[in-house]
Design a protein around this motif. Structure first.
Motif, PDB file in Angstrom:
ATOM      1  N   ALA A 146     -26.977  29.183 -22.211  1.00 17.37           N
ATOM      2  CA  ALA A 146     -26.149  29.685 -23.310  1.00 17.37           C
ATOM      3  C   ALA A 146     -26.984  30.364 -24.384  1.00 17.37           C
ATOM      4  N   ARG A 147     -28.269  30.015 -24.478  1.00 17.61           N
ATOM      5  CA  ARG A 147     -29.163  30.661 -25.439  1.00 17.61           C
ATOM      6  C   ARG A 147     -29.748  31.955 -24.914  1.00 17.61           C
ATOM      7  N   SER A 148     -29.582  32.219 -23.623  1.00 17.42           N
ATOM      8  CA  SER A 148     -30.230  33.392 -23.032  1.00 17.42           C
ATOM      9  C   SER A 148     -29.286  34.306 -22.264  1.00 17.42           C
ATOM     10  N   ILE A 149     -28.011  33.945 -22.130  1.00 14.74           N
ATOM     11  CA  ILE A 149     -27.022  34.786 -21.451  1.00 14.74           C
ATOM     12  C   ILE A 149     -25.765  34.820 -22.303  1.00 14.74           C
ATOM     13  N   ASN A 150     -25.201  36.006 -22.499  1.00 13.88           N
ATOM     14  CA  ASN A 150     -24.007  36.150 -23.320  1.00 13.88           C
ATOM     15  C   ASN A 150     -23.163  37.325 -22.809  1.00 13.88           C
ATOM     16  N   PRO A 151     -21.897  37.033 -22.391  1.00 12.14           N
ATOM     17  CA  PRO A 151     -21.255  35.730 -22.240  1.00 12.14           C
ATOM     18  C   PRO A 151     -21.769  34.995 -21.002  1.00 12.14           C
TER      19      PRO A 151
END
Length: 341
Positions: free
Chosen positions: A268-273
């Motif tokens: 979650a800190r490195s992929i969005n969404p």
């Protein structure tokens, strides 16, 4: 198809093989970008898993439930090829049995190899996918050395930023990183094939993902969606980030499951969404116990999330550009800049 198979090493951030008792091997199919990667614990490792995406492809994950009997596994297999790629685990099992590695059942040993796959069938000829021979070859290539990163193994056909079409996406790959506190190490190995963008864990700015229509810059998928830009229709399961967290701390099966759960914080800190309906995001956790008692689950959890975030970042920093048979160019950060697609 023009693609570079040369890996790019980023040893400064460490690797999962910094964890005592862990080996990694890749097999990359040179006929098209696809392949598989194996993480081996010859003496067995306590294991857990957490499947967070809505479209996973997995094998033997039920045995990792903390309430089930088996306490240790002997390898984790990651592969491209979608459901077809699960066949690679059969080759890994055969190789491990030949080495005398596995659960002793009296009449022989049964290697336990939970597995997960990602979808890369649109990158080249889908008839070419990892099979049992590929899984066997990955095991034969395994070592304690820092594994090659980028367009290799399970990351060979990985692509990120597909929310607005493959033509606007970028090449990704497989990356690794490790974190050490005191005498304990936590490492991660991540094959990133996300529908979203990969962002910097430090400042949340997009590193690689959906590009603008002219191909010269990054669109920023999250901002575009919130601004009302409609995504392209997506089939469930055509993406997915898969990986392994490993530690040499002595942990229980319940704690291994928890490390897999908190590892998704690193995604979650490195992929969005992240964790979308089109992703099958799956993380495994292994504990070899060779370093003895660890610093406690609070610290181990923080280490796991950090290692996953850094390994995901490395998966795109190491990626090289490829050109598909239909002429689509998927730039990789190792040889692309926004001003020169």
């Amino acid at each position: 198809m023009n693609h570079s198979s040369a890996p790019v090493a980023h040893a400064s951030r460490g690797a999962i093989t910094d964890v005592a008792g862990i080996e990694v091997g890749h097999h990359t199919d040179q006929r098209r970008p696809t392949g598989c990667t194996v993480v081996i614990a010859r003496d067995g490792a306590v294991a857990g898993v957490d499947v967070r995406g809505a479209a996973p492809g997995t094998r033997e994950t039920d045995l990792l439930d903390p309430s089930n009997l088996v306490q240790q596994v002997h390898a984790i297999l990651l592969a491209g090829g979608s459901a077809f790629g699960l066949e690679a685990a059969t080759g890994a099992v055969r190789w491990l049995e030949e080495q005398g590695i596995g659960l002793d059942v009296g009449v022989g040993r049964i290697p336990l190899v939970p597995s997960a796959v990602l979808f890369d069938l649109t990158v080249g000829n889908m008839q070419i996918r990892p099979d049992a021979a590929a899984g066997y070859a990955a095991c034969a290539a395994a070592s304690r050395n820092p594994p090659p990163q980028g367009n290799v193994g399970a990351g060979a056909g990985a692509v990120v930023g597909k929310m607005f079409g493959l033509a606007n996406a970028m090449k990704a790959g497989i990356g690794s990183a490790s974190v050490r506190v005191g005498g304990v190490t936590v490492g991660a190995l991540i094959a990133c094939n996300a529908v979203g963008d990969v962002i910097s864990p430090d400042n949340a700015q997009p590193l690689a993902g959906a590009r603008t229509d002219d191909g010269r810059g990054l669109r920023d998928t999250q901002r575009s969606l919130l601004a009302g830009v409609a995504p392209r229709p997506l089939l469930a399961g055509v993406n997915t980030t898969i990986g392994v967290i490993a530690t040499d701390a002595a942990i229980t099966k319940v704690q291994a499951h928890r490390l897999a759960v908190v590892g998704h914080d690193g995604l979650a800190r490195s992929i969005n969404p992240v964790h979308t309906m089109s992703d099958g995001d799956t993380l495994f956790a292994l504990g070899t116990g060779l370093a003895g008692e660890g610093p406690g689950m609070l610290v181990l959890a923080a280490m796991a999330a950090e290692a996953v975030a850094r390994a995901t970042e490395q998966a795109v920093l190491s990626a090289r550009s490829i050109t598909l048979d239909n002429g689509i160019v998927l730039p990789g950060l190792a040889d692309w800049s926004p001003a020169h697609p």
